[in-house]
Scaffold this active site. Sequence first.
Site, PDB file in Angstrom:
ATOM      1  N   CYS A 115     -17.735 -27.043 -28.516  1.00 40.70           N
ATOM      2  CA  CYS A 115     -17.729 -27.902 -28.591  1.00 40.70           C
ATOM      3  C   CYS A 115     -19.570 -28.088 -29.219  1.00 40.70           C
ATOM      4  O   CYS A 115     -20.098 -27.663 -28.643  1.00 40.70           O
ATOM      5  CB  CYS A 115     -17.888 -28.892 -26.994  1.00 40.70           C
ATOM      6  SG  CYS A 115     -18.466 -30.626 -26.889  1.00 40.70           S
ATOM      7  N   LYS A 157     -11.751 -21.031 -25.085  1.00 40.20           N
ATOM      8  CA  LYS A 157     -10.895 -21.202 -26.415  1.00 40.20           C
ATOM      9  C   LYS A 157     -13.181 -22.025 -26.626  1.00 40.20           C
ATOM     10  O   LYS A 157     -13.676 -21.916 -25.914  1.00 40.20           O
ATOM     11  CB  LYS A 157     -10.607 -23.203 -26.315  1.00 40.20           C
ATOM     12  CG  LYS A 157     -10.911 -23.833 -27.326  1.00 40.20           C
ATOM     13  CD  LYS A 157      -9.548 -25.048 -27.439  1.00 40.20           C
ATOM     14  CE  LYS A 157      -9.312 -26.033 -28.168  1.00 40.20           C
ATOM     15  NZ  LYS A 157     -10.184 -26.496 -28.990  1.00 40.20           N
ATOM     16  N   ASP A 221      -6.776 -26.330 -38.259  1.00 44.35           N
ATOM     17  CA  ASP A 221      -6.458 -26.931 -40.220  1.00 44.35           C
ATOM     18  C   ASP A 221      -4.873 -26.701 -39.787  1.00 44.35           C
ATOM     19  O   ASP A 221      -4.072 -26.515 -40.517  1.00 44.35           O
ATOM     20  CB  ASP A 221      -6.584 -26.423 -40.517  1.00 44.35           C
ATOM     21  CG  ASP A 221      -8.049 -27.377 -40.501  1.00 44.35           C
ATOM     22  OD1 ASP A 221      -8.637 -27.796 -40.666  1.00 44.35           O
ATOM     23  OD2 ASP A 221      -9.035 -26.190 -41.392  1.00 44.35           O
TER      24      ASP A 221
END
Length: 391
Positions: A115, A157, A221
Amino acid sequence: MTDTLERPRALLPALQLGPITVDTPVVLAPMAGITNTAFRRLCREYGGGLYVNEMVTARALVERRPESLRIIKHEPDEVPRSVQLYSVDPVTTGRAVRMLVEEDRADHIDLNFGCPVPKVTRKGGGSALPWKIGLFESIVTTAVREAEQANIPVTVKMRKGIDEDHLTYLEAGRAARDAGVAAVALHGRTARQHYSGQADWDAIARLREALPDLPVLGNGDIWSAEDAVAMVQRTGVDGVVVGRGCQGRPWLFGDLQAAFEGREDRHRPNLTMVIETLLRHAKMLIPYFDGDERKAMQDIRKHVAWYFKGYPIGGALRSQLVLVETLDQLEDLLGQLDQSIGYPGEAAEGPRGRAGSPKKVHLPEDWLVSQELNEDQRQMIKAAEVDTSGG
Ligand SMILES: Cc1cc2nc3c(=O)[nH]c(=O)nc-3n(C[C@H](O)[C@H](O)[C@H](O)COP(=O)(O)O)c2cc1C
């Protein structure tokens, strides 16, 4: 003549996360404010994969704040139940994981070290945290140890690092592997990049190479099934994590499954399909918000532009849709659309959602001076530990 009909070849084998087999190695990226039970259901209906919920802060969870308990809810048919935790200290992490284990609330736990928002990095959390490698190791080790009690796999992550001068992903990847995680996922951007520029798939390839004995998932992406295939081919990853690309397009998971199974079929939704999906999404948000229709309609507003990207529906109607307050109003507005409109092609594809430009990374004082915590920083982390006064 025998067997002239060859089965298409799967792009990748199933992803194994501890006892969990993910046949289509595709993960719905956790997205705060987006990946709740309603949106996950829509995605799940289209394809196989692992569907992670919105991040929940470990502290809010152990304090049993109602919003955190809502976030970690799963529907009865949702298997595996995946939860993403955000935490800055090992003690609270351990308590939160123990709670999930003891109360049988999850089958998979992901830890958020990606984050980039100032509110989070200012406290040393999210993408700022792996820089303090000892703290990172300690959080991951604690989570794995607690989750092991129920054979629950833990994944991590993360981003590439804080900025190009403070990259952390290789060191953190190795530390996570040594701590016993089931996989690591890398978003190929630094915190400084936020959502700007392009994700660095070469960094993802480097991490894949650096961790030969651990599943590595690539993120950043992927806007189409073809992008996912390209990422696998370019980086060698064991699976992909898809975020913004599925906003307003849950059928992308159908396309992803098809592509991973070697099939060519893709969804090309006409406007009727988009309207029906948006309406179902809105309706499912009402029970998610405990029957609060107004809240559900406020929530659906942010999805409108994504659903209608590329469809010629007119500015006036668009602006009314993003002000919708009741389900009746929504149905009425959607009923005014010309249902004969077909799939608009390229205009409906491509990037969507957050983008923007690089941003200064807000960090605790002297954070970058050393990879070890200093005394002030240690105190700050300790203060983040569970406060049962409910403050
Ligand atoms: C609206 C939004 C909310 C997000 N919330 C989270 C989150 O709760 N936890 C997390 O690890 N990443 C979060 N992310 C990052 C995504 O999981 C993902 O890493 C990022 O969007 C890059 O992938 P993409 O290019 O496929 O979108 C969020 C991204 C967006 C756009």
